[in-house]
Design an enzyme around this catalytic site. Structure first.
Site, PDB file in Angstrom:
ATOM      1  N   LYS A   1       2.084  -3.874   6.676  1.00  0.00           N
ATOM      2  CA  LYS A   1       2.501  -3.841   5.266  1.00  0.00           C
ATOM      3  C   LYS A   1       4.017  -3.664   5.181  1.00  0.00           C
ATOM      4  O   LYS A   1       4.690  -4.323   4.382  1.00  0.00           O
ATOM      5  CB  LYS A   1       1.789  -2.705   4.518  1.00  0.00           C
ATOM      6  CG  LYS A   1       0.306  -2.930   4.329  1.00  0.00           C
ATOM      7  CD  LYS A   1       0.008  -4.152   3.465  1.00  0.00           C
ATOM      8  CE  LYS A   1      -1.436  -4.563   3.486  1.00  0.00           C
ATOM      9  NZ  LYS A   1      -1.721  -5.887   2.931  1.00  0.00           N
TER      10      LYS A   1
ATOM     11  N   SER B   1       0.828  -1.202   0.000  1.00  0.00           N
ATOM     12  CA  SER B   1       0.000   0.000   0.000  1.00  0.00           C
ATOM     13  C   SER B   1       0.865   1.256   0.000  1.00  0.00           C
ATOM     14  O   SER B   1       1.970   1.263   0.554  1.00  0.00           O
ATOM     15  CB  SER B   1      -0.857  -0.028   1.268  1.00  0.00           C
ATOM     16  OG  SER B   1      -1.458   1.214   1.518  1.00  0.00           O
TER      17      SER B   1
ATOM     18  N   TYR C   1      -1.972  -1.433  11.145  1.00  0.00           N
ATOM     19  CA  TYR C   1      -2.224  -1.931   9.781  1.00  0.00           C
ATOM     20  C   TYR C   1      -1.071  -1.563   8.856  1.00  0.00           C
ATOM     21  O   TYR C   1      -0.517  -2.411   8.161  1.00  0.00           O
ATOM     22  CB  TYR C   1      -3.547  -1.373   9.225  1.00  0.00           C
ATOM     23  CG  TYR C   1      -3.651  -1.586   7.728  1.00  0.00           C
ATOM     24  CD1 TYR C   1      -3.930  -2.850   7.207  1.00  0.00           C
ATOM     25  CD2 TYR C   1      -3.407  -0.543   6.821  1.00  0.00           C
ATOM     26  CE1 TYR C   1      -3.977  -3.056   5.843  1.00  0.00           C
ATOM     27  CE2 TYR C   1      -3.453  -0.747   5.448  1.00  0.00           C
ATOM     28  CZ  TYR C   1      -3.736  -2.007   4.963  1.00  0.00           C
ATOM     29  OH  TYR C   1      -3.767  -2.220   3.607  1.00  0.00           O
TER      30      TYR C   1
HETATM   31  P1  NAD Z   1     -11.030  -7.093   1.350  1.00  0.00           P
HETATM   32  O1  NAD Z   1     -11.238  -7.096   2.819  1.00  0.00           O
HETATM   33  O2  NAD Z   1     -12.183  -6.821   0.474  1.00  0.00           O
HETATM   34  O3  NAD Z   1     -10.407  -8.498   0.902  1.00  0.00           O
HETATM   35  C1  NAD Z   1      -9.574  -9.249   1.724  1.00  0.00           C
HETATM   36  C2  NAD Z   1     -10.111 -10.664   1.755  1.00  0.00           C
HETATM   37  O4  NAD Z   1      -9.247 -11.457   2.563  1.00  0.00           O
HETATM   38  C3  NAD Z   1     -11.507 -10.765   2.350  1.00  0.00           C
HETATM   39  O5  NAD Z   1     -12.316 -11.502   1.465  1.00  0.00           O
HETATM   40  C4  NAD Z   1     -11.298 -11.518   3.667  1.00  0.00           C
HETATM   41  O6  NAD Z   1     -12.402 -12.354   3.965  1.00  0.00           O
HETATM   42  C5  NAD Z   1     -10.035 -12.297   3.381  1.00  0.00           C
HETATM   43  N1  NAD Z   1      -9.231 -12.636   4.551  1.00  0.00           N
HETATM   44  C6  NAD Z   1      -8.780 -11.805   5.537  1.00  0.00           C
HETATM   45  N2  NAD Z   1      -8.031 -12.499   6.408  1.00  0.00           N
HETATM   46  C7  NAD Z   1      -7.981 -13.775   5.965  1.00  0.00           C
HETATM   47  C8  NAD Z   1      -7.347 -14.963   6.415  1.00  0.00           C
HETATM   48  N3  NAD Z   1      -6.621 -14.988   7.545  1.00  0.00           N
HETATM   49  N4  NAD Z   1      -7.486 -16.088   5.692  1.00  0.00           N
HETATM   50  C9  NAD Z   1      -8.214 -16.096   4.557  1.00  0.00           C
HETATM   51  N5  NAD Z   1      -8.842 -15.011   4.078  1.00  0.00           N
HETATM   52  C10 NAD Z   1      -8.723 -13.869   4.778  1.00  0.00           C
HETATM   53  O7  NAD Z   1      -9.829  -6.087   1.053  1.00  0.00           O
HETATM   54  P2  NAD Z   1      -9.303  -5.500  -0.331  1.00  0.00           P
HETATM   55  O8  NAD Z   1      -9.651  -4.070  -0.362  1.00  0.00           O
HETATM   56  O9  NAD Z   1      -9.688  -6.383  -1.449  1.00  0.00           O
HETATM   57  O10 NAD Z   1      -7.734  -5.572  -0.072  1.00  0.00           O
HETATM   58  C11 NAD Z   1      -6.949  -6.643  -0.555  1.00  0.00           C
HETATM   59  C12 NAD Z   1      -5.514  -6.430  -0.147  1.00  0.00           C
HETATM   60  O11 NAD Z   1      -5.053  -5.193  -0.665  1.00  0.00           O
HETATM   61  C13 NAD Z   1      -5.283  -6.361   1.361  1.00  0.00           C
HETATM   62  O12 NAD Z   1      -4.057  -6.970   1.654  1.00  0.00           O
HETATM   63  C14 NAD Z   1      -5.208  -4.872   1.633  1.00  0.00           C
HETATM   64  O13 NAD Z   1      -4.446  -4.589   2.787  1.00  0.00           O
HETATM   65  C15 NAD Z   1      -4.514  -4.394   0.374  1.00  0.00           C
HETATM   66  N6  NAD Z   1      -4.753  -2.980   0.065  1.00  0.00           N
HETATM   67  C16 NAD Z   1      -6.041  -2.527  -0.031  1.00  0.00           C
HETATM   68  C17 NAD Z   1      -6.283  -1.180  -0.316  1.00  0.00           C
HETATM   69  C18 NAD Z   1      -7.680  -0.650  -0.391  1.00  0.00           C
HETATM   70  O14 NAD Z   1      -7.847   0.561  -0.280  1.00  0.00           O
HETATM   71  N7  NAD Z   1      -8.701  -1.463  -0.594  1.00  0.00           N
HETATM   72  C19 NAD Z   1      -5.205  -0.315  -0.524  1.00  0.00           C
HETATM   73  C20 NAD Z   1      -3.893  -0.811  -0.428  1.00  0.00           C
HETATM   74  C21 NAD Z   1      -3.694  -2.160  -0.132  1.00  0.00           C
HETATM   75  C1  WQD Z   2      -9.649   9.252   1.302  1.00  0.00           C
HETATM   76  C2  WQD Z   2      -9.871  10.740   1.577  1.00  0.00           C
HETATM   77  C3  WQD Z   2     -10.321  11.262   3.885  1.00  0.00           C
HETATM   78  C4  WQD Z   2     -14.129   9.228   4.225  1.00  0.00           C
HETATM   79  C5  WQD Z   2      -6.942   4.360   3.339  1.00  0.00           C
HETATM   80  C6  WQD Z   2      -5.855   3.693   4.147  1.00  0.00           C
HETATM   81  C7  WQD Z   2      -4.697   3.360   3.274  1.00  0.00           C
HETATM   82  C8  WQD Z   2      -5.123   2.578   2.041  1.00  0.00           C
HETATM   83  C9  WQD Z   2      -6.255   3.239   1.340  1.00  0.00           C
HETATM   84  C10 WQD Z   2      -4.906   0.226   2.458  1.00  0.00           C
HETATM   85  C11 WQD Z   2      -9.187  11.204   2.868  1.00  0.00           C
HETATM   86  C12 WQD Z   2     -11.505  11.582   3.013  1.00  0.00           C
HETATM   87  C13 WQD Z   2     -12.952   9.738   3.726  1.00  0.00           C
HETATM   88  C14 WQD Z   2     -15.152  10.138   4.593  1.00  0.00           C
HETATM   89  C15 WQD Z   2     -13.762  11.965   3.901  1.00  0.00           C
HETATM   90  N1  WQD Z   2      -5.615   1.283   2.384  1.00  0.00           N
HETATM   91  N2  WQD Z   2     -12.766  11.058   3.559  1.00  0.00           N
HETATM   92  N3  WQD Z   2     -14.925  11.473   4.390  1.00  0.00           N
HETATM   93  O1  WQD Z   2      -7.325   7.492   4.001  1.00  0.00           O
HETATM   94  O2  WQD Z   2      -6.437   7.655   1.632  1.00  0.00           O
HETATM   95  O3  WQD Z   2      -6.399   5.527   2.765  1.00  0.00           O
HETATM   96  O4  WQD Z   2      -7.303   3.497   2.272  1.00  0.00           O
HETATM   97  O5  WQD Z   2      -3.740   0.087   2.410  1.00  0.00           O
HETATM   98  O6  WQD Z   2      -3.809   2.619   4.062  1.00  0.00           O
HETATM   99  O7  WQD Z   2      -5.455   4.581   5.174  1.00  0.00           O
HETATM  100  O8  WQD Z   2      -8.575   6.458   2.048  1.00  0.00           O
HETATM  101  O9  WQD Z   2     -10.943   6.424   1.390  1.00  0.00           O
HETATM  102  O10 WQD Z   2     -10.367   6.486   3.843  1.00  0.00           O
HETATM  103  O11 WQD Z   2      -9.977   8.509   2.462  1.00  0.00           O
HETATM  104  O12 WQD Z   2     -13.610  13.177   3.753  1.00  0.00           O
HETATM  105  O13 WQD Z   2     -16.207   9.752   5.094  1.00  0.00           O
HETATM  106  O14 WQD Z   2     -11.272  10.948   1.786  1.00  0.00           O
HETATM  107  O15 WQD Z   2     -10.124  12.228   4.857  1.00  0.00           O
HETATM  108  O16 WQD Z   2      -8.716  12.487   2.653  1.00  0.00           O
HETATM  109  P1  WQD Z   2      -7.151   6.900   2.669  1.00  0.00           P
HETATM  110  P2  WQD Z   2     -10.040   6.899   2.458  1.00  0.00           P
END
Ligand code: NAD
Ligand code: WQD
Length: 344
Positions: A156, A127, A152
């Site tokens: 990562k 991330s 969290y």
């Molecule tokens: P998500 O929660 O929709 O998907 C994660 C899936 O993993 C879920 O289906 C959950 O049931 C499963 N899971 C969690 N722990 C588990 C375990 N111990 N065993 C088996 N399954 C398990 O999340 P996402 O948004 O699809 O994110 C996927 C990956 O990308 C994650 O590693 C997250 O940290 C990373 N990521 C997400 C974002 C974002 O904003 N969505 C941003 C950067 C990184």
């Molecule tokens: C985006 C912008 C909020 C909700 C998070 C994790 C990051 C990564 C991505 C996994 C920010 C604003 C939000 C609301 C708002 N995930 N906001 N009102 O914070 O960039 O990142 O998700 O790795 O680790 O921290 O994403 O969608 O929460 O927020 O004004 O109700 O929207 O302040 O500026 P963020 P977000």
């Protein structure tokens, strides 16, 4: 014969979109997911899009024995994409050990099992959170990693280090670490998308739920940042674009195209958009004003961050293609689908 890819977290948001792209590229997919943040109906959505049902194992990646049984049941897994993790930043501050156990033990188990089962590569979901508040934008992969501001985010960083150390110890595997910026939107078919449990913490699900009336009003966290309109700036990346990068990454590892054993890529559009600008895009594509109010800043928020995606553009040959309008329209179509099916 089709190459076999194990996808942990494959019923989740990004995982499900990636499974679709993998199947459409001719891969055979085995999903491992414990459904802690998704549900089995996602398999139906995937199958409806691709016409192929992925194998599904309802198992927990922290359970080494159960994972080993999956490898034994599906011999000949070529590569792995590891999405499974807990991802709620705020919750991780409340329950750090739950986050450390889930996110770190899962990776350790997978890495331990890979050589035993001759799995050659792992793509890891990292991330942009590892960069913290950037010194300058756009930010590239050589920028310093900042001290994590949440358990969290720390998982990562630690997981990136565990992968580096293991691969460089001479383990017979390769890895591609993908640092996602802010994934948003849904599959254009509206058969799969993001399914937040409870009150969404992320911006786009909160916007679409407000648009449809589940939430009364969006709170915009701060308009006094040092940005042109005062709201925070992010790099919003379409989830299907993001999913496609995983297929390229898997191909690159399985075909041994790189001399590097670990590669890191930013996945973003290269463009920063403010929270208020995104609201305007949503209003434009839906044709309705959004009920929102400016409130105070949210603790821990980064002011502005967007990617320099040139490495992914040049080395992977991957570029984000979807427009922000189409992406927000896909998020809205998904929200309408959830309403139509009485899911949300
Ligand atoms: P998500 O929660 O929709 O998907 C994660 C899936 O993993 C879920 O289906 C959950 O049931 C499963 N899971 C969690 N722990 C588990 C375990 N111990 N065993 C088996 N399954 C398990 O999340 P996402 O948004 O699809 O994110 C996927 C990956 O990308 C994650 O590693 C997250 O940290 C990373 N990521 C997400 C974002 C974002 O904003 N969505 C941003 C950067 C990184
Ligand atoms: C985006 C912008 C909020 C909700 C998070 C994790 C990051 C990564 C991505 C996994 C920010 C604003 C939000 C609301 C708002 N995930 N906001 N009102 O914070 O960039 O990142 O998700 O790795 O680790 O921290 O994403 O969608 O929460 O927020 O004004 O109700 O929207 O302040 O500026 P963020 P977000």
């Amino acid at each position: 014969m089709a190459k076999k890819i194990l996808v942990t977290g494959g019923t989740g948001y990004i995982g499900s979109h990636t499974v679709v792209e993998l199947q459409q590229a001719g891969y055979e997919v085995i999903i491992v997911d414990n459904l802690s943040n998704s549900n089995a109906d996602v398999i139906e959505g995937i199958t409806a899009i691709t016409g192929q049902r992925p194998a599904f194992e309802n198992q927990d990646c922290t359970d080494r024995k159960a994972l080993k049984a999956v490898f034994d049941k599906h011999p000949g897994i070529d590569g792995m994409i590891h999405f499974a993790a807990s991802k709620a930043v705020g919750e991780s501050v409340q329950k750090p050990l739950v986050y450390y156990r889930n996110n770190i033990v899962s990776l350790l188990n997978l890495l331990e099992l890979m050589p035993e089962h001759n799995v050659k590569g792992i793509v890891f979901s990292s991330s942009c959170t590892v960069y913290g508040e950037p010194d300058r934008n756009p930010i590239d992969e050589n920028a310093p990693i900042k001290p994590a501001t949440s358990p969290y985010g720390n998982t990562k960083q630690i997981n990136e280090e565990i992968i580096q150390d293991f691969v460089h110890s001479g383990a017979p595997i390769k890895s591609i670490i993908l640092r996602y910026f802010n994934p948003i939107g849904a599959h254009p078919s509206a058969k799969i998308g993001e399914l937040p449990l409870g009150v969404p913490q992320n911006l786009v699900p909160y916007i679409t739920q407000t648009g449809i009336g589940i939430r009364e009003r969006l709170s915009v966290f701060g308009d006094d940042y040092d940005t042109p309109d005062g709201s925070c700036i992010r790099d919003f990346i379409n989830v299907v674009d993001l999913a496609k990068a995983h297929v390229i990454a898997i191909e690159r590892m399985l075909q041994d195209k790189s001399d590097e054993k670990v590669e890191i890529f930013n996945l973003g559009t290269g463009k920063g958009l403010s929270v208020l600008e995104l609201i305007r895009v949503f209003e434009k594509v839906t044709g309705h004003p959004l009920n929102y109010k400016i409130v105070g800043r949210r603790e821990g928020d980064i002011e502005q961050i967007w990617a320099d995606p040139q490495k992914a553009n040049n080395v992977l040959g991957w570029t984000a293609r979807e427009t922000i309008e189409d992406t927000m329209a896909s998020a809205w179509k998904w929200q309408l689908h959830l309403r139509e099916k009485n899911i949300m």
